[in-house]
Design an enzyme around this catalytic site. Structure first.
Site, short mmCIF file in Angstrom:
data_model
loop_
_atom_site.label_atom_id
_atom_site.label_comp_id
_atom_site.label_asym_id
_atom_site.label_seq_id
_atom_site.Cartn_x
_atom_site.Cartn_y
_atom_site.Cartn_z
N ASP A 1 1.95 -4.45 6.37
CA ASP A 1 0.87 -5.35 6.79
C ASP A 1 -0.50 -4.69 6.71
O ASP A 1 -0.62 -3.46 6.79
CB ASP A 1 1.09 -5.80 8.25
CG ASP A 1 2.14 -6.88 8.37
OD1 ASP A 1 2.79 -7.17 7.35
OD2 ASP A 1 2.30 -7.42 9.48
N HIS B 1 2.95 -0.47 8.36
CA HIS B 1 1.54 -0.79 8.09
C HIS B 1 0.99 0.18 7.05
O HIS B 1 1.26 1.39 7.11
CB HIS B 1 0.69 -0.70 9.36
CG HIS B 1 1.02 -1.74 10.38
ND1 HIS B 1 2.07 -1.59 11.26
CD2 HIS B 1 0.46 -2.95 10.66
CE1 HIS B 1 2.15 -2.66 12.05
NE2 HIS B 1 1.17 -3.51 11.70
#
Length: 737
Positions: free
Chosen positions: A99, A251
């Site tokens: 993400d 991430h």
């Protein structure tokens, strides 16, 4: 500067000036340039989520309206036929999802790890990051990874309107199309996690997105790498239980991802050792749905990617181009802002230092220019339709304590100006008539007709104090001095516009001119009050008609001829300043444009040698820097300040603005002290900075655009009221105190 005239011609590249109106498109162009810079800043702020940012994150809401099969289902949520359906990741299968990217530092390294270990990933990208780093996205797609939308500005969509939700997704797709030529059907909401986090506020958002054909992707396992718990914890938390498959969250942007990079290869090796395979979201969906015969894994993995149509690709490229310009422009403007700020503060410091020194030198008891000048002088008053003002002007001259002859050169007036001058019956007044030929021609006519070796020039809308002429001509005791600038003051200062100009005049004459005087590079003798040696004027060919700023033109010409130009602070003239914004704009536009013409005309002064080259070496750079370049970019200070107040740090930005205002207020107060003016007008300074200064910026930008495009400009007669009368000597002294 004085009443306006016609029939003046421009010089060289700056542009020929004819008796034509100024093309309005140039004013629009000047405004568009400023608006373009503001637009770039707003775009940059939007990309960095400083504009339109919403930091709210919902938690603890109920999920009464969310079906249980969704809350307990798999991480892939779609709505085929309008019905909610979830899919799970097959056993011993890992879907690596990342993400908040792309990030030019961390995402590139994540891609390296995936490539080295021959596993794919699914990246949920923030649109603003895509538009800033499209090369990373192209590499991502080219290497067989999958991408999904993660909104454009990373906001919690449960708080946003339906229009904002659509805009966030559409802008992300546009950026993706521009970067990689594709769109995607995958979506992950910011701040989402497992299915059971869906609540009554976010559920309608997922339903709307499902109706638009999107698959919302959740997770089974969260590495929680964003907490920086350490490599071992990241690996532990990302590992599914009992051989189950999982959509795992990592991430690749949003902070320091060094722990993620350290954990990722070890995690991949560990899971492969346990018999796990790695795939993308589309690959997991294929396996879960048992793809039809003949469908390959490659076909399924590309199902989420769709080629963008031609229009969308070009729109996306346009967006990326605009972002690239903003990415270059805004940092450049920030650097330029710092340079302008340093230059402005440096200028104030230099002016204060030299103004103090000038005041001390010229007001010492023993200071003298030489033997007192008592010889008669000629005062030339060019007049064109000055019926409102001419009587007050001549009456003020009649009260002069210095012997003078008054020569009124009527430049073809049609309102009876010459008749009014003659009807006053004042001694030593001559009225000379000529056909309308312009102010420069009128002044030259007056110089030729002058009976004395010193010529004082003033405007027909200006009044002198009784001792003005005497103070003005005393420097001519020094034979090296060819011209003297007086101290022009705004007489109609009772209005807001008048008060703003009053502050400007006091600062200009008591700081700028003192500085230029000491540096021996005075750029302008004001048309309202100036004195010249007649021989010096004739030597340089008289007042030139080549520019709209004949006062600046002849001042520079005198410098180049080796004459010295000085400032006489006690020689005061009271002039009527423009009373409306329209008149002020026209006057300052002419001044700015005329100054540029004069500088361009005398550009050769930078190579002049000896004393005559001092203006080119010192004065020309100072005038260009502080009267053209710095003011042109000075609006950036205000724009950046407003930008920072709204989107960055209001308190710090406000304090910075107040600090700059404080410096200006201190300088203005010192200028008022030198001129013995009343401080009450300084109460208008903050408003002047907020309103008046912006108008002057636009005027200068307008002038620069006209100069750069070779525009044409005509002289324009300002409307006068005649409200500025000859000041009573006692009242003038009281006002000065």
């Amino acid at each position: 500067m004085a009443s306006s005239r016609r029939r003046h011609a421009g010089v060289g590249r700056i542009g020929r000036i004819r008796n034509q109106a100024v093309p309005r498109p140039r004013a629009v162009m000047a405004l568009l340039l400023l608006l373009g810079l503001v637009s770039m800043m707003l775009l940059d702020g939007y990309l960095r989520t400083e504009i339109g940012a919403d930091q709210r994150v919902r938690s603890g809401a109920s999920a009464d309206s969310v079906p249980d099969e969704v809350l307990d289902g798999g991480p892939f949520l779609s709505f085929p036929g309008g019905e909610a359906r979830t899919q799970s990741v097959p056993d011993r299968t890992i879907v690596l999802t990342f993400d908040d990217g792309p990030d030019p530092e961390w995402t590139e390294q994540v891609l390296d790890v995936l490539d080295e270990n021959d596993v794919p990933g699914t990246f949920f990208l923030v649109g603003s990051m895509i538009s800033r780093h499209p090369d990373v996205v192209r590499r991502m797609v080219d290497e067989g990874n999958e991408v999904g939308a993660h909104t454009f500005t990373h906001v919690d969509l449960s708080y946003q309107s339906e229009a904002r939700v659509k805009r966030e997704i559409a802008q992300t797709q546009l950026a993706l199309a521009g970067a990689a030529g594709i769109t995607t059907t995958l979506f992950r909401a910011p701040y989402s996690s497992t299915n059971d986090a869906i609540d009554d506020y976010s559920w309608p958002v997922y339903q709307r997105l499902g109706a638009m054909g999107y698959t919302s992707v959740f997770i089974d396992t969260d590495s929680e790498d964003w907490q920086l718990p350490g490599v071992s914890k990241i690996i532990q938390w990302a590992t599914p239980k009992s051989g189950k498959g999982a959509s795992v969250l990592f991430h690749d942007a949003g902070g320091d991802r060094s722990e993620t990079l350290a954990a990722l290869p070890a995690y991949i090796k560990k899971m492969k050792a346990k018999g796990y395979t790695f795939t993308t979201v589309s690959g997991a969906q294929r396996q879960s749905a048992a793809a039809p015969s003949g469908t390959t894994a490659g076909d399924a993995e590309q199902a989420a990617h769709r080629p963008a149509d031609t229009v969308t690709r070009w729109e996306g490229r346009a967006l990326l181009a605009a972002v690239a310009v903003a990415e270059w422009t805004v940092p450049g403007l920030a650097v330029l802002l710092a340079v302008v700020g340093v230059a402005v503060i440096g200028r104030f410091g230099l002016m204060l230092l030299l103004a103090r020194r000038h005041h001390r030198q010229r007001n010492r008891r023993r200071f003298s220019w030489g033997p007192e000048v008592t010889e008669p002088v000629t005062v030339v008053v060019p007049a064109y339709n000055e019926k409102e003002c001419i009587a007050a002007t001549l009456n003020s001259l009649a009260a002069s304590t210095h012997p003078i002859e008054i020569l009124v050169v009527d430049d073809g007036s049609t309102d009876g100006t010459a008749e009014i001058a003659e009807s006053l019956g004042l001694a030593n007044v001559r009225v000379v008539r000529q056909e309308n030929a312009g102010k420069s021609a009128a002044l030259n006519h007056g110089v030729r007709q002058a009976r004395h070796g010193i010529v004082v020039m003033m405007d027909g809308d200006t009044v002198f104090e009784p001792d003005t002429v005497h103070h003005l001509v005393q420097p001519f005791a020094d034979p090296a001095i060819g011209a003297v600038a007086g101290n022009a003051k705004v007489g109609n200062r009772s209005t807001v516009i008048g008060a703003w100009q009053h502050i400007e005049y006091v600062m200009g004459f008591n700081l700028d001119r003192r500085m230029y005087d000491l540096l021996r590079c005075m750029p302008t003798i004001p048309g309202a009050i100036g004195a010249f040696r007649r021989e010096a004027v004739l030597e340089v060919g008289g007042m030139s008609e080549d520019t709209l700023a004949e006062d600046t033109d002849i001042t520079i010409a005198l410098h180049r001829s080796g004459w010295r130009v000085v400032y006489a602070e006690h020689a005061r003239a009271w002039t009527e300043a423009p009373a409306s914004l329209g008149q002020l704009w026209r006057q300052r536009y002419r001044w700015s444009y005329g100054t540029m013409q004069a500088l361009w005309k005398h550009r050769g002064s930078v190579t002049d040698r000896g004393p005559s080259g001092r203006f080119g070496r010192v004065g020309m750079p100072l005038v260009v820097l502080f009267q053209i370049v710095t003011p042109v970019f000075a609006p950036l200070i205000d724009v950046f300040t407003l930008y920072a107040m709204l989107f960055v740090d209001f308190r710090a930005s406000l304090l910075a603005w107040l600090a700059v205002l404080g410096v200006q207020l201190f300088c203005a107060a010192y200028a008022f002290r030198l001129d013995r003016e009343k401080y009450r007008y300084l109460l208008m300074l903050p408003l002047q900075q907020l309103a008046y200064r912006q108008l002057m910026y636009l005027v200068l930008i307008h002038s620069c655009v006209t100069a750069a495009t070779g525009g044409r400009l005509r002289w324009q007669k300002l409307k006068r009221t005649g409200e500025v009368g000859a000041p009573d000597p006692a009242a003038a002294r009281s006002e000065a105190r």
